[in-house]
Motif scaffolding. Structure first.
Motif, PDB file in Angstrom:
ATOM      1  N   ALA A  58       0.842  -1.199   0.000  1.00  9.94           N
ATOM      2  CA  ALA A  58       0.000   0.000   0.000  1.00  9.94           C
ATOM      3  C   ALA A  58       0.877   1.250   0.000  1.00  9.94           C
ATOM      4  O   ALA A  58       0.636   2.191  -0.762  1.00  9.94           O
ATOM      5  CB  ALA A  58      -0.942  -0.009   1.197  1.00  9.94           C
ATOM      6  N   THR A  59       1.896   1.258   0.839  1.00  6.91           N
ATOM      7  CA  THR A  59       2.817   2.398   0.897  1.00  6.91           C
ATOM      8  C   THR A  59       3.505   2.598  -0.456  1.00  6.91           C
ATOM      9  O   THR A  59       3.568   3.713  -0.977  1.00  6.91           O
ATOM     10  CB  THR A  59       3.879   2.180   1.998  1.00  6.91           C
ATOM     11  OG1 THR A  59       3.208   2.085   3.256  1.00  6.91           O
ATOM     12  CG2 THR A  59       4.896   3.306   2.035  1.00  6.91           C
ATOM     13  N   PHE A  60       3.986   1.512  -1.026  1.00 10.56           N
ATOM     14  CA  PHE A  60       4.679   1.560  -2.311  1.00 10.56           C
ATOM     15  C   PHE A  60       3.774   2.132  -3.402  1.00 10.56           C
ATOM     16  O   PHE A  60       4.175   3.029  -4.154  1.00 10.56           O
ATOM     17  CB  PHE A  60       5.170   0.158  -2.690  1.00 10.56           C
ATOM     18  CG  PHE A  60       5.860   0.094  -4.019  1.00 10.56           C
ATOM     19  CD1 PHE A  60       7.193   0.482  -4.143  1.00 10.56           C
ATOM     20  CD2 PHE A  60       5.194  -0.363  -5.140  1.00 10.56           C
ATOM     21  CE1 PHE A  60       7.838   0.433  -5.381  1.00 10.56           C
ATOM     22  CE2 PHE A  60       5.829  -0.417  -6.381  1.00 10.56           C
ATOM     23  CZ  PHE A  60       7.153  -0.027  -6.496  1.00 10.56           C
ATOM     24  N   THR A  61       2.549   1.633  -3.502  1.00  7.15           N
ATOM     25  CA  THR A  61       1.650   2.075  -4.571  1.00  7.15           C
ATOM     26  C   THR A  61       1.123   3.494  -4.315  1.00  7.15           C
ATOM     27  O   THR A  61       0.928   4.254  -5.271  1.00  7.15           O
ATOM     28  CB  THR A  61       0.492   1.085  -4.788  1.00  7.15           C
ATOM     29  OG1 THR A  61      -0.144   0.805  -3.541  1.00  7.15           O
ATOM     30  CG2 THR A  61       0.994  -0.214  -5.406  1.00  7.15           C
ATOM     31  N   LEU A  62       0.917   3.857  -3.057  1.00 11.96           N
ATOM     32  CA  LEU A  62       0.529   5.250  -2.760  1.00 11.96           C
ATOM     33  C   LEU A  62       1.646   6.208  -3.158  1.00 11.96           C
ATOM     34  O   LEU A  62       1.381   7.276  -3.733  1.00 11.96           O
ATOM     35  CB  LEU A  62       0.180   5.411  -1.277  1.00 11.96           C
ATOM     36  CG  LEU A  62      -1.195   4.897  -0.855  1.00 11.96           C
ATOM     37  CD1 LEU A  62      -1.269   4.721   0.660  1.00 11.96           C
ATOM     38  CD2 LEU A  62      -2.299   5.828  -1.345  1.00 11.96           C
ATOM     39  N   ASN A  63       2.891   5.842  -2.882  1.00 12.45           N
ATOM     40  CA  ASN A  63       4.022   6.684  -3.287  1.00 12.45           C
ATOM     41  C   ASN A  63       4.118   6.790  -4.802  1.00 12.45           C
ATOM     42  O   ASN A  63       4.374   7.870  -5.355  1.00 12.45           O
ATOM     43  CB  ASN A  63       5.332   6.156  -2.710  1.00 12.45           C
ATOM     44  CG  ASN A  63       5.451   6.388  -1.223  1.00 12.45           C
ATOM     45  OD1 ASN A  63       4.811   7.274  -0.655  1.00 12.45           O
ATOM     46  ND2 ASN A  63       6.262   5.581  -0.557  1.00 12.45           N
ATOM     47  N   LEU A  64       3.885   5.681  -5.476  1.00 10.88           N
ATOM     48  CA  LEU A  64       3.903   5.667  -6.943  1.00 10.88           C
ATOM     49  C   LEU A  64       2.797   6.568  -7.493  1.00 10.88           C
ATOM     50  O   LEU A  64       3.036   7.363  -8.414  1.00 10.88           O
ATOM     51  CB  LEU A  64       3.706   4.222  -7.414  1.00 10.88           C
ATOM     52  CG  LEU A  64       4.249   3.785  -8.744  1.00 10.88           C
ATOM     53  CD1 LEU A  64       5.745   4.013  -8.840  1.00 10.88           C
ATOM     54  CD2 LEU A  64       3.922   2.315  -8.958  1.00 10.88           C
ATOM     55  N   ALA A  65       1.603   6.448  -6.935  1.00 12.48           N
ATOM     56  CA  ALA A  65       0.472   7.282  -7.374  1.00 12.48           C
ATOM     57  C   ALA A  65       0.766   8.754  -7.111  1.00 12.48           C
ATOM     58  O   ALA A  65       0.473   9.619  -7.947  1.00 12.48           O
ATOM     59  CB  ALA A  65      -0.814   6.857  -6.667  1.00 12.48           C
ATOM     60  N   HIS A  66       1.348   9.038  -5.964  1.00 13.92           N
ATOM     61  CA  HIS A  66       1.682  10.423  -5.627  1.00 13.92           C
ATOM     62  C   HIS A  66       2.662  11.006  -6.647  1.00 13.92           C
ATOM     63  O   HIS A  66       2.455  12.115  -7.158  1.00 13.92           O
ATOM     64  CB  HIS A  66       2.264  10.499  -4.214  1.00 13.92           C
ATOM     65  CG  HIS A  66       2.493  11.892  -3.743  1.00 13.92           C
ATOM     66  ND1 HIS A  66       3.712  12.519  -3.889  1.00 13.92           N
ATOM     67  CD2 HIS A  66       1.663  12.787  -3.158  1.00 13.92           C
ATOM     68  CE1 HIS A  66       3.618  13.746  -3.401  1.00 13.92           C
ATOM     69  NE2 HIS A  66       2.387  13.936  -2.943  1.00 13.92           N
ATOM     70  N   ASP A  67       3.717  10.258  -6.945  1.00 11.92           N
ATOM     71  CA  ASP A  67       4.703  10.722  -7.932  1.00 11.92           C
ATOM     72  C   ASP A  67       4.037  11.009  -9.272  1.00 11.92           C
ATOM     73  O   ASP A  67       4.324  12.026  -9.918  1.00 11.92           O
ATOM     74  CB  ASP A  67       5.818   9.690  -8.127  1.00 11.92           C
ATOM     75  CG  ASP A  67       6.719   9.549  -6.915  1.00 11.92           C
ATOM     76  OD1 ASP A  67       6.647  10.399  -5.992  1.00 11.92           O
ATOM     77  OD2 ASP A  67       7.498   8.578  -6.878  1.00 11.92           O
ATOM     78  N   LYS A  68       3.146  10.129  -9.697  1.00 14.15           N
ATOM     79  CA  LYS A  68       2.506  10.282 -11.007  1.00 14.15           C
ATOM     80  C   LYS A  68       1.515  11.446 -11.013  1.00 14.15           C
ATOM     81  O   LYS A  68       1.416  12.168 -12.008  1.00 14.15           O
ATOM     82  CB  LYS A  68       1.813   8.975 -11.401  1.00 14.15           C
ATOM     83  CG  LYS A  68       1.395   8.920 -12.858  1.00 14.15           C
ATOM     84  CD  LYS A  68       2.517   9.248 -13.810  1.00 14.15           C
ATOM     85  CE  LYS A  68       3.048   8.074 -14.530  1.00 14.15           C
ATOM     86  NZ  LYS A  68       3.999   8.439 -15.606  1.00 14.15           N
ATOM     87  N   THR A  69       0.778  11.670  -9.921  1.00 19.39           N
ATOM     88  CA  THR A  69      -0.161  12.806  -9.895  1.00 19.39           C
ATOM     89  C   THR A  69       0.599  14.132  -9.859  1.00 19.39           C
ATOM     90  O   THR A  69       0.175  15.095 -10.498  1.00 19.39           O
ATOM     91  CB  THR A  69      -1.164  12.729  -8.721  1.00 19.39           C
ATOM     92  OG1 THR A  69      -0.463  12.704  -7.477  1.00 19.39           O
ATOM     93  CG2 THR A  69      -2.087  11.526  -8.846  1.00 19.39           C
ATOM     94  N   VAL A  70       1.713  14.173  -9.135  1.00 16.78           N
ATOM     95  CA  VAL A  70       2.522  15.397  -9.091  1.00 16.78           C
ATOM     96  C   VAL A  70       3.066  15.710 -10.495  1.00 16.78           C
ATOM     97  O   VAL A  70       2.998  16.861 -10.956  1.00 16.78           O
ATOM     98  CB  VAL A  70       3.668  15.261  -8.063  1.00 16.78           C
ATOM     99  CG1 VAL A  70       4.702  16.374  -8.222  1.00 16.78           C
ATOM    100  CG2 VAL A  70       3.099  15.249  -6.647  1.00 16.78           C
ATOM    101  N   LYS A  71       3.585  14.704 -11.175  1.00 12.70           N
ATOM    102  CA  LYS A  71       4.106  14.905 -12.534  1.00 12.70           C
ATOM    103  C   LYS A  71       2.995  15.289 -13.502  1.00 12.70           C
ATOM    104  O   LYS A  71       3.192  16.142 -14.379  1.00 12.70           O
ATOM    105  CB  LYS A  71       4.814  13.638 -13.018  1.00 12.70           C
ATOM    106  CG  LYS A  71       6.150  13.410 -12.342  1.00 12.70           C
ATOM    107  CD  LYS A  71       6.798  12.110 -12.777  1.00 12.70           C
ATOM    108  CE  LYS A  71       8.082  11.892 -11.995  1.00 12.70           C
ATOM    109  NZ  LYS A  71       8.597  10.546 -12.142  1.00 12.70           N
ATOM    110  N   SER A  72       1.825  14.697 -13.332  1.00 15.40           N
ATOM    111  CA  SER A  72       0.694  15.007 -14.213  1.00 15.40           C
ATOM    112  C   SER A  72       0.204  16.433 -13.987  1.00 15.40           C
ATOM    113  O   SER A  72      -0.135  17.137 -14.945  1.00 15.40           O
ATOM    114  CB  SER A  72      -0.447  14.015 -13.982  1.00 15.40           C
ATOM    115  OG  SER A  72      -0.019  12.710 -14.312  1.00 15.40           O
TER     116      SER A  72
END
Length: 174
Positions: A58-72
């Motif tokens: 969950a931590t890993f995928t939340l961090n991944l989602a966060h990185d992608k939303t920030v870049k988007s």
């Protein structure tokens, strides 16, 4: 002789532990990924997570989602500032707002995870997924988005889909 027996037994034990870990990693990935919107994407993501622990995933995928939303969000802001077409300019500006909201939702989801509020993680991941989808939907009519923003949106949706399944597993609902 005793040392070679010890070495042989040690190698057997290590092999069993390694293969059991590989099997459990495949089992947890299979359990999660078959319930997501893009199982092959999910397998690739979870393969790189380095853990089979649900909270760790969950931590890993939340961090991944966060990185992608920030870049988007950054991409949408940049596109809005450069777009000559007024419709595209407006859509990009709207997407920047949506990704800003999605970023906040993912951050809230991380806080919820830390508190053990897995339903809150689910709600926030669902909200982020909806916001990414709303951005994608804004380009369903011409003019078409020629940028990477649409691909980013699909990726955010796919990651959030994984988070939803993990949150449900943590809740004991999946």
């Amino acid at each position: 002789m005793a040392s070679s027996s010890f070495l042989a037994v040690s190698l057997i034990v290590l092999s069993v532990l390694f293969f059991n870990n590989a099997a459990s990693q495949n089992d947890i990935a299979s359990t999660i990924c078959k319930k997501t919107r893009n199982p092959s994407f999910c397998f690739n993501v979870l393969k790189s997570a380095g853990t089979t622990n649900l909270k760790g995933l969950a931590t890993f995928t939340l961090n991944l989602a966060h990185d992608k939303t920030v870049k988007s969000r950054a991409l949408a802001q940049s596109l809005a500032s450069k777009a000559a077409n007024p419709k595209l300019k407006e859509r990009y500006a709207t997407c920047a707002e949506l990704y800003d909201n999605a970023t906040g939702d993912i951050e809230d989801g991380k806080v919820n995870l830390g508190k053990g509020d897995y339903n809150g993680v689910n709600i926030k991941a669902s909200a982020a997924m909806t916001e990414a989808g709303d951005c994608l939907d804004s380009f369903s009519q011409p003019p078409k988005d020629p940028s990477a923003l649409s691909g980013n949106g699909k990726t955010v949706e796919d990651i959030c889909s994984i988070i939803l399944v993990i949150a449900n597993l943590l809740l004991g609902r999946a």
